[in-house]
Design a protein around this motif. Structure first.
Motif, PDB file in Angstrom:
ATOM      1  N   VAL A 152       0.871  -1.179   0.000  1.00 24.05           N
ATOM      2  CA  VAL A 152       0.000   0.000   0.000  1.00 24.05           C
ATOM      3  C   VAL A 152       0.909   1.231   0.000  1.00 24.05           C
ATOM      4  CG1 VAL A 152      -1.847   1.218   1.193  1.00 24.05           C
ATOM      5  CG2 VAL A 152      -1.727  -1.288   1.323  1.00 24.05           C
ATOM      6  N   VAL A 153       0.853   2.018  -1.064  1.00 28.62           N
ATOM      7  CA  VAL A 153       1.797   3.131  -1.210  1.00 28.62           C
ATOM      8  C   VAL A 153       1.076   4.402  -1.637  1.00 28.62           C
ATOM      9  CG1 VAL A 153       3.668   1.533  -1.827  1.00 28.62           C
ATOM     10  CG2 VAL A 153       2.323   2.632  -3.640  1.00 28.62           C
ATOM     11  N   SER A 154       1.708   5.523  -1.349  1.00 29.26           N
ATOM     12  CA  SER A 154       1.134   6.825  -1.689  1.00 29.26           C
ATOM     13  C   SER A 154       2.193   7.708  -2.342  1.00 29.26           C
ATOM     14  CB  SER A 154       0.625   7.527  -0.422  1.00 29.26           C
ATOM     15  OG  SER A 154      -0.283   6.717   0.276  1.00 29.26           O
ATOM     16  N   PHE A 155       1.774   8.500  -3.311  1.00 25.36           N
ATOM     17  CA  PHE A 155       2.635   9.486  -3.954  1.00 25.36           C
ATOM     18  C   PHE A 155       1.897  10.815  -3.934  1.00 25.36           C
ATOM     19  CE2 PHE A 155       4.400   5.553  -5.229  1.00 25.36           C
ATOM     20  CZ  PHE A 155       5.755   5.799  -5.400  1.00 25.36           C
ATOM     21  N   ALA A 156       2.513  11.831  -3.328  1.00 27.71           N
ATOM     22  CA  ALA A 156       1.805  13.083  -3.079  1.00 27.71           C
ATOM     23  C   ALA A 156       2.647  14.284  -3.484  1.00 27.71           C
ATOM     24  CB  ALA A 156       1.435  13.194  -1.599  1.00 27.71           C
ATOM     25  N   SER A 157       1.976  15.287  -4.059  1.00 28.16           N
ATOM     26  CA  SER A 157       2.667  16.529  -4.407  1.00 28.16           C
ATOM     27  C   SER A 157       2.918  17.391  -3.172  1.00 28.16           C
ATOM     28  CB  SER A 157       1.823  17.327  -5.409  1.00 28.16           C
ATOM     29  OG  SER A 157       1.618  16.582  -6.586  1.00 28.16           O
ATOM     30  N   TRP A 158       2.130  17.191  -2.122  1.00 30.29           N
ATOM     31  CA  TRP A 158       2.123  18.050  -0.921  1.00 30.29           C
ATOM     32  C   TRP A 158       2.710  17.270   0.256  1.00 30.29           C
ATOM     33  CZ3 TRP A 158      -2.757  18.975   2.502  1.00 30.29           C
ATOM     34  CH2 TRP A 158      -2.563  20.094   3.339  1.00 30.29           C
ATOM     35  N   ASP A 159       3.607  17.890   1.002  1.00 29.05           N
ATOM     36  CA  ASP A 159       4.297  17.143   2.063  1.00 29.05           C
ATOM     37  C   ASP A 159       3.405  16.789   3.256  1.00 29.05           C
ATOM     38  OD1 ASP A 159       4.099  19.669   3.118  1.00 29.05           O
ATOM     39  OD2 ASP A 159       6.251  19.988   3.422  1.00 29.05           O
ATOM     40  N   ALA A 160       2.309  17.543   3.470  1.00 28.77           N
ATOM     41  CA  ALA A 160       1.433  17.265   4.624  1.00 28.77           C
ATOM     42  C   ALA A 160       0.803  15.878   4.570  1.00 28.77           C
ATOM     43  CB  ALA A 160       0.340  18.329   4.710  1.00 28.77           C
ATOM     44  N   VAL A 161       0.762  15.285   3.384  1.00 31.67           N
ATOM     45  CA  VAL A 161       0.139  13.962   3.259  1.00 31.67           C
ATOM     46  C   VAL A 161       0.845  12.927   4.150  1.00 31.67           C
ATOM     47  CG1 VAL A 161      -0.340  12.081   1.617  1.00 31.67           C
ATOM     48  CG2 VAL A 161      -0.823  14.461   0.997  1.00 31.67           C
TER      49      VAL A 161
END
Ligand SMILES: [Zn+2]
Length: 358
Positions: A152-161
């Motif tokens: 389960v992975v996430s890729f985010a433009s915003w660091d707060a994620v």
């Protein structure tokens, strides 16, 4: 006889169960602060006809404007209005009485994402600078299930994620602004993307990378590692809107649609994902109407209005939903869990799944 009935019943139940759980993977794409109005109505003349918001935008107008609403929205988001409307379910067209809202009273980013992935509105989560989220989310719940650990992975433009999903607690891969993807077996493309993100202009000047980087870094990871649940967190739409650049906001949405199209083509071309992956498109909050379109938050009317677009092997192809119903953002987490055959429990109550999505 009773035994025979029981056997027949059980085998029917098993077949129904098997039919309803083709989904083995889930991909969620969040578009920060992108309005339901542009999805269902296309470019908004109430904004665009005001030169304050759209000076000198002739090229974009040619690209995205049409008088007919159905033509106009398809110009803006051609993938949504071809593949997704044909094969999935699109919730949130308020003109048809199909309502989607956030449950929280804040109508901005951290609380919106927290509600989405925790399935719960916590009134204490009231700031974008809130520290690590104490509420457990469905991503880390799935990451604990057999066969899903480390998948389960996430890729985010915003660091707060990283704080919203609380990677300090769950240790999942949550790749954010300015962070390289690490590993012993990176592909040449992954190595190139790691370098490229640092050489890209900081367009918004506040520690966010452009969504194009987030998307391709995530896609390259999927091709190499085949995670089973992927969360892409896009931010360009919200950033351009806050800057009052309507044409750029539309262009960001159009490019997000193109990335959704590329993502779906990839999913359907890789045997690991093909015909067993459900795609959801969500947002964290809405925005105001007309002159208030640049902003959101509880003081801005309509900024609680959102949508849900989904498509996958278990989701009946009902297209643009026109039944007069109300769903809330705190229902998404359990909906995602149930698509994978799980029942999400956490250290807080969880909203009920949306009926009819599988
Ligand atoms: Zn936001």
């Amino acid at each position: 006889m009773r035994t025979l009935f029981a056997v027949v019943f059980l085998s029917m139940a098993f077949q129904v169960g098997a039919q309803t759980h083709k989904t083995k993977n889930v991909v969620v794409v969040l578009m920060d602060g992108y309005r339901w109005k542009e999805i269902f109505q296309g470019a908004d003349s109430m904004i665009w006809d005001n030169r304050k918001w759209a000076p000198q935008d002739t090229g974009f107008r040619n690209q995205y404007w049409a008088d007919d609403v159905h033509v106009r929205r398809a110009k803006l988001m051609p993938f949504v209005w071809s593949t997704m409307v044909k094969n999935g379910q699109l919730y949130g067209n308020r003109d048809l009485g199909n309502l989607v809202n956030v449950r929280n009273n804040y109508w901005f980013s951290y609380p919106g994402r927290s509600e989405t992935f925790c399935g719960y509105y916590d009134s204490l989560v009231n700031s974008n600078s809130y520290p690590d989220n104490p509420n457990e989310n469905v991503l880390e719940f799935i990451n604990k299930q057999p066969g899903y650990q480390g998948k389960v992975v996430s890729f985010a433009s915003w660091d707060a994620v990283a704080r919203i999903i609380n990677r300090d607690r769950n240790g999942m891969l949550i790749n954010i602004y300015d962070e390289d993807v690490k590993g012993d077996h990176l592909t040449p493309v992954q190595n190139e993307l790691n370098v490229m993100q640092h050489n890209m202009p900081d367009v918004f000047g506040k520690g966010e990378r452009l969504d194009v980087m987030t998307f391709y870094m995530g896609k390259a990871y999927m091709q190499q590692n085949h995670p089973k649940v992927v969360y892409f967190d896009f931010g360009d739409t919200d950033d351009w809107a806050h800057m009052g650049k309507y044409a750029m906001y539309l262009d960001a949405a159009h490019k997000s649609d193109a990335m959704l199209s590329e993502l779906w083509s990839y999913l359907q071309s890789d045997p690991f994902y093909k015909d067993q992956t459900t795609l959801l498109v969500v947002c964290d909050h809405g925005r105001g109407y007309v002159d208030k379109w640049t902003s959101h938050g509880s003081a801005i009317p309509h900024a609680d209005e959102t949508y849900l677009l989904m498509m996958g092997p278990d989701t009946p192809a009902k297209g643009e939903m026109n039944n007069q119903t109300q769903i809330y953002q705190d229902q998404y987490a359990q909906t995602i869990a149930e698509l994978l055959g799980f029942h999400f429990t956490a250290n807080h109550p969880v909203g009920k799944p949306i009926q009819g999505t599988k």
